[in-house]
Scaffold this motif. Structure first.
Motif, PDB file in Angstrom:
ATOM      1  N   SER A 126      -0.062   5.708  -0.936  1.00 19.37           N
ATOM      2  CA  SER A 126      -1.144   6.663  -1.119  1.00 19.37           C
ATOM      3  C   SER A 126      -1.157   6.931  -2.578  1.00 19.37           C
ATOM      4  O   SER A 126       0.185   7.343  -2.995  1.00 19.37           O
ATOM      5  CB  SER A 126      -0.895   7.998  -0.333  1.00 19.37           C
ATOM      6  OG  SER A 126      -1.124   7.806   0.953  1.00 19.37           O
ATOM      7  N   TYR A 144       0.105  19.829  -1.558  1.00 23.46           N
ATOM      8  CA  TYR A 144       0.649  18.729  -0.993  1.00 23.46           C
ATOM      9  C   TYR A 144      -0.484  17.668  -1.285  1.00 23.46           C
ATOM     10  O   TYR A 144      -0.329  16.510  -1.685  1.00 23.46           O
ATOM     11  CB  TYR A 144       0.865  18.639   0.367  1.00 23.46           C
ATOM     12  CG  TYR A 144       0.441  17.545   1.383  1.00 23.46           C
ATOM     13  CD1 TYR A 144       1.109  16.193   1.411  1.00 23.46           C
ATOM     14  CD2 TYR A 144      -0.641  17.873   2.286  1.00 23.46           C
ATOM     15  CE1 TYR A 144       0.647  15.043   2.300  1.00 23.46           C
ATOM     16  CE2 TYR A 144      -0.897  16.835   3.197  1.00 23.46           C
ATOM     17  CZ  TYR A 144      -0.143  15.501   3.097  1.00 23.46           C
ATOM     18  OH  TYR A 144      -0.645  14.685   3.875  1.00 23.46           O
ATOM     19  N   TRP A 187      -6.113   8.428   1.401  1.00 24.98           N
ATOM     20  CA  TRP A 187      -6.657   9.006   2.693  1.00 24.98           C
ATOM     21  C   TRP A 187      -6.506  10.566   2.459  1.00 24.98           C
ATOM     22  O   TRP A 187      -5.440  10.990   2.085  1.00 24.98           O
ATOM     23  CB  TRP A 187      -6.063   8.706   3.991  1.00 24.98           C
ATOM     24  CG  TRP A 187      -6.402   7.599   4.810  1.00 24.98           C
ATOM     25  CD1 TRP A 187      -5.891   6.373   4.600  1.00 24.98           C
ATOM     26  CD2 TRP A 187      -7.577   7.565   5.648  1.00 24.98           C
ATOM     27  NE1 TRP A 187      -6.707   5.245   5.452  1.00 24.98           N
ATOM     28  CE2 TRP A 187      -7.514   6.072   5.936  1.00 24.98           C
ATOM     29  CE3 TRP A 187      -8.569   8.131   6.284  1.00 24.98           C
ATOM     30  CZ2 TRP A 187      -8.429   5.646   7.101  1.00 24.98           C
ATOM     31  CZ3 TRP A 187      -9.249   7.671   7.202  1.00 24.98           C
ATOM     32  CH2 TRP A 187      -9.402   6.480   7.679  1.00 24.98           C
ATOM     33  N   ARG A 222       9.461   6.155   7.170  1.00 22.87           N
ATOM     34  CA  ARG A 222       9.100   5.475   8.485  1.00 22.87           C
ATOM     35  C   ARG A 222      10.055   5.573   9.706  1.00 22.87           C
ATOM     36  O   ARG A 222      11.214   5.621   9.267  1.00 22.87           O
ATOM     37  CB  ARG A 222       8.558   4.258   8.400  1.00 22.87           C
ATOM     38  CG  ARG A 222       7.532   4.058   7.483  1.00 22.87           C
ATOM     39  CD  ARG A 222       6.122   4.604   7.762  1.00 22.87           C
ATOM     40  NE  ARG A 222       4.987   4.411   7.137  1.00 22.87           N
ATOM     41  CZ  ARG A 222       4.452   5.119   6.084  1.00 22.87           C
ATOM     42  NH1 ARG A 222       5.274   6.109   5.682  1.00 22.87           N
ATOM     43  NH2 ARG A 222       3.439   4.798   5.317  1.00 22.87           N
ATOM     44  N   GLY A 267      -7.277  16.673   4.772  1.00 20.72           N
ATOM     45  CA  GLY A 267      -6.732  18.097   4.484  1.00 20.72           C
ATOM     46  C   GLY A 267      -7.484  18.845   3.408  1.00 20.72           C
ATOM     47  O   GLY A 267      -8.368  19.613   3.427  1.00 20.72           O
ATOM     48  N   ARG A 308       0.882  -1.234  -0.040  1.00 18.52           N
ATOM     49  CA  ARG A 308      -0.052  -0.031  -0.172  1.00 18.52           C
ATOM     50  C   ARG A 308       0.776   1.121   0.108  1.00 18.52           C
ATOM     51  O   ARG A 308       1.757   1.303   0.741  1.00 18.52           O
ATOM     52  CB  ARG A 308      -0.762  -0.073   1.307  1.00 18.52           C
ATOM     53  CG  ARG A 308      -2.003   1.154   1.320  1.00 18.52           C
ATOM     54  CD  ARG A 308      -2.247   1.623   2.559  1.00 18.52           C
ATOM     55  NE  ARG A 308      -0.990   2.077   3.271  1.00 18.52           N
ATOM     56  CZ  ARG A 308      -0.463   3.364   3.036  1.00 18.52           C
ATOM     57  NH1 ARG A 308      -0.917   4.096   2.270  1.00 18.52           N
ATOM     58  NH2 ARG A 308       0.866   3.398   3.510  1.00 18.52           N
ATOM     59  N   ARG A 350       4.222  11.687  -3.660  1.00 19.95           N
ATOM     60  CA  ARG A 350       4.643  10.909  -2.513  1.00 19.95           C
ATOM     61  C   ARG A 350       5.937  11.144  -1.814  1.00 19.95           C
ATOM     62  O   ARG A 350       6.105  11.311  -0.760  1.00 19.95           O
ATOM     63  CB  ARG A 350       4.361   9.510  -2.895  1.00 19.95           C
ATOM     64  CG  ARG A 350       4.638   8.420  -1.483  1.00 19.95           C
ATOM     65  CD  ARG A 350       4.192   7.106  -1.727  1.00 19.95           C
ATOM     66  NE  ARG A 350       4.348   6.287  -0.452  1.00 19.95           N
ATOM     67  CZ  ARG A 350       5.173   5.437  -0.067  1.00 19.95           C
ATOM     68  NH1 ARG A 350       6.324   5.234  -1.234  1.00 19.95           N
ATOM     69  NH2 ARG A 350       5.045   4.949   0.991  1.00 19.95           N
ATOM     70  N   ARG A 366      -2.046   9.262  -5.854  1.00 19.34           N
ATOM     71  CA  ARG A 366      -2.691  10.434  -6.017  1.00 19.34           C
ATOM     72  C   ARG A 366      -2.932  10.899  -7.654  1.00 19.34           C
ATOM     73  O   ARG A 366      -3.346  11.574  -7.898  1.00 19.34           O
ATOM     74  CB  ARG A 366      -1.820  11.338  -5.219  1.00 19.34           C
ATOM     75  CG  ARG A 366      -1.672  11.340  -3.877  1.00 19.34           C
ATOM     76  CD  ARG A 366      -0.713  12.229  -3.231  1.00 19.34           C
ATOM     77  NE  ARG A 366      -0.693  12.433  -1.744  1.00 19.34           N
ATOM     78  CZ  ARG A 366       0.293  11.785  -1.194  1.00 19.34           C
ATOM     79  NH1 ARG A 366       1.087  10.963  -1.753  1.00 19.34           N
ATOM     80  NH2 ARG A 366       0.189  11.819   0.261  1.00 19.34           N
TER      81      ARG A 366
HETATM   82  C1  LIG Z   1      -5.682  10.532   8.065  1.00 21.63           C
HETATM   83  C2  LIG Z   1      -4.955  10.867   6.968  1.00 21.63           C
HETATM   84  C3  LIG Z   1      -5.043  11.963   6.217  1.00 21.63           C
HETATM   85  C4  LIG Z   1      -4.479  12.234   5.092  1.00 21.63           C
HETATM   86  N1  LIG Z   1      -4.605  13.547   4.599  1.00 21.63           N
HETATM   87  C5  LIG Z   1      -4.074  13.791   3.330  1.00 21.63           C
HETATM   88  C6  LIG Z   1      -4.384  14.953   2.317  1.00 21.63           C
HETATM   89  O1  LIG Z   1      -5.253  15.705   2.798  1.00 21.63           O
HETATM   90  N2  LIG Z   1      -3.907  15.025   1.001  1.00 21.63           N
HETATM   91  C7  LIG Z   1      -2.838  14.009   0.656  1.00 21.63           C
HETATM   92  O2  LIG Z   1      -2.499  14.082  -0.492  1.00 21.63           O
HETATM   93  N3  LIG Z   1      -2.520  12.812   1.388  1.00 21.63           N
HETATM   94  C8  LIG Z   1      -3.007  12.674   2.490  1.00 21.63           C
HETATM   95  N4  LIG Z   1      -2.915  11.545   3.332  1.00 21.63           N
HETATM   96  C9  LIG Z   1      -1.634  10.702   2.959  1.00 21.63           C
HETATM   97  C10 LIG Z   1      -0.512  10.781   3.850  1.00 21.63           C
HETATM   98  O3  LIG Z   1       0.330  11.947   3.473  1.00 21.63           O
HETATM   99  C11 LIG Z   1       0.529   9.557   3.449  1.00 21.63           C
HETATM  100  O4  LIG Z   1      -0.213   8.444   4.092  1.00 21.63           O
HETATM  101  C12 LIG Z   1       1.720   9.518   4.155  1.00 21.63           C
HETATM  102  O5  LIG Z   1       2.500  10.612   3.620  1.00 21.63           O
HETATM  103  C13 LIG Z   1       2.445   8.251   4.272  1.00 21.63           C
HETATM  104  O6  LIG Z   1       2.513   7.916   2.646  1.00 21.63           O
HETATM  105  P1  LIG Z   1       2.208   6.585   2.101  1.00 21.63           P
HETATM  106  O7  LIG Z   1       0.701   6.643   2.255  1.00 21.63           O
HETATM  107  O8  LIG Z   1       2.392   6.574   0.475  1.00 21.63           O
HETATM  108  O9  LIG Z   1       2.801   5.411   2.828  1.00 21.63           O
HETATM  109  C14 LIG Z   1      -3.409  11.386   4.455  1.00 21.63           C
HETATM  110  C15 LIG Z   1      -3.288  10.177   5.037  1.00 21.63           C
HETATM  111  C16 LIG Z   1      -3.865   9.861   6.460  1.00 21.63           C
HETATM  112  C17 LIG Z   1      -3.879   8.623   7.181  1.00 21.63           C
END
Ligand SMILES: Cc1cc2nc3c(=O)[nH]c(=O)nc-3n(C[C@H](O)[C@H](O)[C@H](O)COP(=O)(O)O)c2cc1C
Length: 276
Positions: A12, A66, A111, A164, A114, A10, A156, A14
């Motif tokens: 994020s 972001y 997720w 981490r 923001g 997993r 990312r 985008r």
């Molecule tokens: C509760 C939560 C809120 C988040 N809000 C945003 C957001 O508003 N915009 C965004 O681009 N990423 C958002 N993220 C993604 C995080 O930036 C991302 O999970 C973190 O940088 C770790 O990267 P990864 O998920 O690729 O492992 C959010 C993640 C979480 C868990």
């Protein structure tokens, strides 16, 4: 792909392929959201918004921000029955289980708490009195074109999402501040903590800390981020089950007795204990 592999896989996503996810897969994820393990009596409702035009209206578009999420064909909208930290904790717990299942199915997720418009998200799914939108999660197939993949990877990287904290920074032995070493710990527990460490968090702040005692593990948060807390609880519980180490979370949010037992500093929030 098993659940442990999904935690490693997993990230994020985008940037998405605009094609919708097959109805059967979406139904499977929504069904899981309704039936999976949860922490409160009235769990969060996970609602769906479909169509790139509709998701774009919810994901506010800010160039250079972001939170740039492009072309999501679906959004999972996290609706709380009421505003409370407990409800937010449960949303993190439930929706992250859905995120990991989506990852197993080859889908991308992100997720978002923001950069989105909570009012528009609420209008899109319809709220009953008292209900609150606390987060959305993009869902779809990751973009395959070169620009899309570049965009996803670059945001990312810029968000520091690939980093981490080491376990030695987030795990204590017996009491807050007491060093813990994976070398002298139960290898199964180390593996569970490794999978918890992979959890996503807002701004990748990784606000969780664990205190390992012989009979239980305490989760505490160094900042008030209950959704992140629920997310890491989901990783811990799923990894624990996958590694055949029975146990359950008992929520003890802001419990002074637990804070004293673990010697937590004033600013640190006790959240839960995982007992075998
Ligand atoms: C509760 C939560 C809120 C988040 N809000 C945003 C957001 O508003 N915009 C965004 O681009 N990423 C958002 N993220 C993604 C995080 O930036 C991302 O999970 C973190 O940088 C770790 O990267 P990864 O998920 O690729 O492992 C959010 C993640 C979480 C868990």
């Amino acid at each position: 792909m098993d659940i442990l592999a999904a935690m490693w896989r997993r990230v994020s996503v985008r940037s998405y392929d605009v094609r919708p996810v097959e109805q059967a897969l979406v139904e499977r994820l929504l069904g899981l959201a309704r039936t999976t393990d949860h922490l409160t009596e009235v769990p969060p409702r996970i609602a769906l918004v479909s169509g790139v035009e509709r998701t774009r209206r919810v994901l506010t578009y800010m160039i250079g921000s972001y939170g740039l999420v492009q072309n999501a064909p679906h959004l999972l909208v996290g609706v709380l029955p009421e505003e409370s930290d407990m409800a937010r904790l449960d949303l993190g717990y439930v929706l992250e289980q859905v995120v990991l299942e989506a990852t197993r199915l080859g889908l991308g997720t992100c997720w978002v708490t923001g950069s989105y418009d909570a009012r528009r998200a609420g209008e899109a799914v319809g709220l009953t009195p008292g209900e609150v939108v606390a987060a959305v999660c993009a869902l779809g197939y990751p973009a395959r074109d070169r620009w899309g993949r570049f965009h996803s990877r670059t945001v990312r990287y810029l968000a520091g999402g690939h980093r981490r904290k080491p376990l030695t920074e987030i795990v204590f032995s017996d009491r807050w501040g007491e060093p813990w070493s994976p070398d002298s710990a139960d290898p199964t527990l180390v593996a569970i903590l490794e999978h918890a460490r992979l959890a996503p968090s807002a701004n990748n702040r990784q606000p969780w800390r664990f205190i390992v005692r012989p009979d239980y593990v305490t989760l505490a948060l160094v900042r008030p981020a209950p959704i992140d807390g629920g997310i890491v609880m989901a990783h811990f519980a799923l990894a624990s089950a996958a590694l055949r180490r029975d146990g359950r979370w008992e929520v003890r949010l802001r419990d002074d007795t637990l804070a004293r037992e673990c010697g937590l500093p004033q600013r640190v929030i006790p959240v839960a204990v995982f007992k075998r």
